[in-house]
Enzyme design. Structure first.
Site, mmCIF file in Angstrom:
data_model
loop_
_atom_site.group_PDB
_atom_site.id
_atom_site.type_symbol
_atom_site.label_atom_id
_atom_site.label_comp_id
_atom_site.label_asym_id
_atom_site.label_seq_id
_atom_site.Cartn_x
_atom_site.Cartn_y
_atom_site.Cartn_z
ATOM 1 N N CYS A 1 -5.612 7.281 85.592
ATOM 2 C CA CYS A 1 -6.225 8.605 85.454
ATOM 3 C C CYS A 1 -7.018 8.993 86.699
ATOM 4 O O CYS A 1 -7.517 10.111 86.788
ATOM 5 C CB CYS A 1 -7.105 8.660 84.210
ATOM 6 S SG CYS A 1 -6.158 9.013 82.710
ATOM 7 N N HIS B 1 -2.557 14.257 87.329
ATOM 8 C CA HIS B 1 -1.459 13.930 86.417
ATOM 9 C C HIS B 1 -1.740 14.686 85.133
ATOM 10 O O HIS B 1 -2.872 15.132 84.896
ATOM 11 C CB HIS B 1 -1.393 12.421 86.156
ATOM 12 C CG HIS B 1 -2.638 11.930 85.489
ATOM 13 N ND1 HIS B 1 -3.771 11.643 86.184
ATOM 14 C CD2 HIS B 1 -2.943 11.749 84.182
ATOM 15 C CE1 HIS B 1 -4.727 11.290 85.343
ATOM 16 N NE2 HIS B 1 -4.253 11.350 84.121
ATOM 17 N N GLU C 1 -5.762 12.334 73.602
ATOM 18 C CA GLU C 1 -5.288 12.386 74.991
ATOM 19 C C GLU C 1 -3.903 11.754 75.088
ATOM 20 O O GLU C 1 -3.068 12.161 75.898
ATOM 21 C CB GLU C 1 -6.267 11.683 75.924
ATOM 22 C CG GLU C 1 -5.928 11.875 77.395
ATOM 23 C CD GLU C 1 -7.007 11.331 78.301
ATOM 24 O OE1 GLU C 1 -7.796 12.143 78.813
ATOM 25 O OE2 GLU C 1 -7.075 10.098 78.479
ATOM 26 N N HIS D 1 -1.564 15.453 80.808
ATOM 27 C CA HIS D 1 -1.549 14.902 79.446
ATOM 28 C C HIS D 1 -1.120 16.005 78.489
ATOM 29 O O HIS D 1 -1.386 17.186 78.729
ATOM 30 C CB HIS D 1 -2.940 14.426 79.024
ATOM 31 C CG HIS D 1 -3.399 13.184 79.707
ATOM 32 N ND1 HIS D 1 -2.959 11.921 79.356
ATOM 33 C CD2 HIS D 1 -4.265 12.992 80.731
ATOM 34 C CE1 HIS D 1 -3.542 11.017 80.124
ATOM 35 N NE2 HIS D 1 -4.334 11.640 80.981
ATOM 36 N N HIS E 1 -5.483 16.472 85.065
ATOM 37 C CA HIS E 1 -6.841 16.087 85.433
ATOM 38 C C HIS E 1 -6.809 14.902 86.388
ATOM 39 O O HIS E 1 -5.789 14.278 86.628
ATOM 40 C CB HIS E 1 -7.716 15.796 84.201
ATOM 41 C CG HIS E 1 -7.468 14.485 83.531
ATOM 42 N ND1 HIS E 1 -8.308 13.955 82.590
ATOM 43 C CD2 HIS E 1 -6.461 13.585 83.652
ATOM 44 C CE1 HIS E 1 -7.850 12.793 82.182
ATOM 45 N NE2 HIS E 1 -6.732 12.539 82.791
ATOM 46 N N ASP F 1 -4.755 25.588 78.817
ATOM 47 C CA ASP F 1 -3.331 25.229 78.792
ATOM 48 C C ASP F 1 -2.679 25.451 80.151
ATOM 49 O O ASP F 1 -2.830 26.524 80.756
ATOM 50 C CB ASP F 1 -2.603 26.037 77.717
ATOM 51 C CG ASP F 1 -1.178 25.542 77.502
ATOM 52 O OD1 ASP F 1 -0.961 24.311 77.530
ATOM 53 O OD2 ASP F 1 -0.284 26.388 77.306
ATOM 54 N N HIS F 2 -1.952 24.432 80.621
ATOM 55 C CA HIS F 2 -1.273 24.445 81.919
ATOM 56 C C HIS F 2 -2.239 24.659 83.084
ATOM 57 O O HIS F 2 -1.867 25.237 84.107
ATOM 58 C CB HIS F 2 -0.139 25.483 81.943
ATOM 59 C CG HIS F 2 1.064 25.034 81.160
ATOM 60 N ND1 HIS F 2 1.092 25.003 79.794
ATOM 61 C CD2 HIS F 2 2.262 24.582 81.568
ATOM 62 C CE1 HIS F 2 2.266 24.552 79.396
ATOM 63 N NE2 HIS F 2 3.001 24.278 80.449
#
Ligand code: NI
Length: 135
Positions: A34, A40, A125, A42, A15, A80-81
């Site tokens: 962030c 980047h 997170e 998490h 994100h 996811d991913h």
């Protein structure tokens, strides 16, 4: 007698936190790392909790197989991913903070859980930063 059952899940996602109407400087000041323009990742940990009466027939509040499948369909597969900003429509115009991700997940799950049951989601997170939402 109400009992809470919980299922843990995990997804990786990228994100960037930013407001397009703010300068890069202000975004960096408010959102820190962030706000990296190149995104980047998490390792998100999710806990979904369902509270309700125990069904006398099954002894379950909710069938964990069903809850597992629901999280897979509503959270794992779409998130996811993924790059949340770019690939998940809910975040097209919504900053993907942990707070907003938790609310989006809650709103996706809630219609699939019977109204007799209370729902709560907790999203980590980082191992130390987490948010909870119960509607
Ligand atoms: Ni971040």
């Amino acid at each position: 007698m109400k009992v809470t059952v919980s299922r843990k899940a995990h997804f990786n996602a990228a994100h960037r936190l930013f407001r397009p109407d703010w300068s890069d400087e202000k975004n960096a000041q408010v959102f820190g790392k962030c706000s990296n323009p190149n995104y980047h990742g998490h390792n998100y940990e999710l806990i979904v909790s369902v509270t309700g009466e125990i069904d006398p027939e099954t002894g379950f509040v909710i069938d964990m197989k069903d809850l597992k499948e629901l999280i897979k369909t509503e959270v794992d597969e779409p998130f996811d991913h993924k790059n949340l900003n770019e690939e998940v429509p809910e975040f097209k115009n919504l900053n993907p903070t942990a707070e907003n991700i938790a609310v989006v997940i809650f709103d996706k799950l809630r219609p699939h859980i019977t109204s007799a049951h209370e729902l709560s989601v907790t999203l980590y997170e980082t191992p130390r930063n987490f948010v909870s939402y119960s509607g």
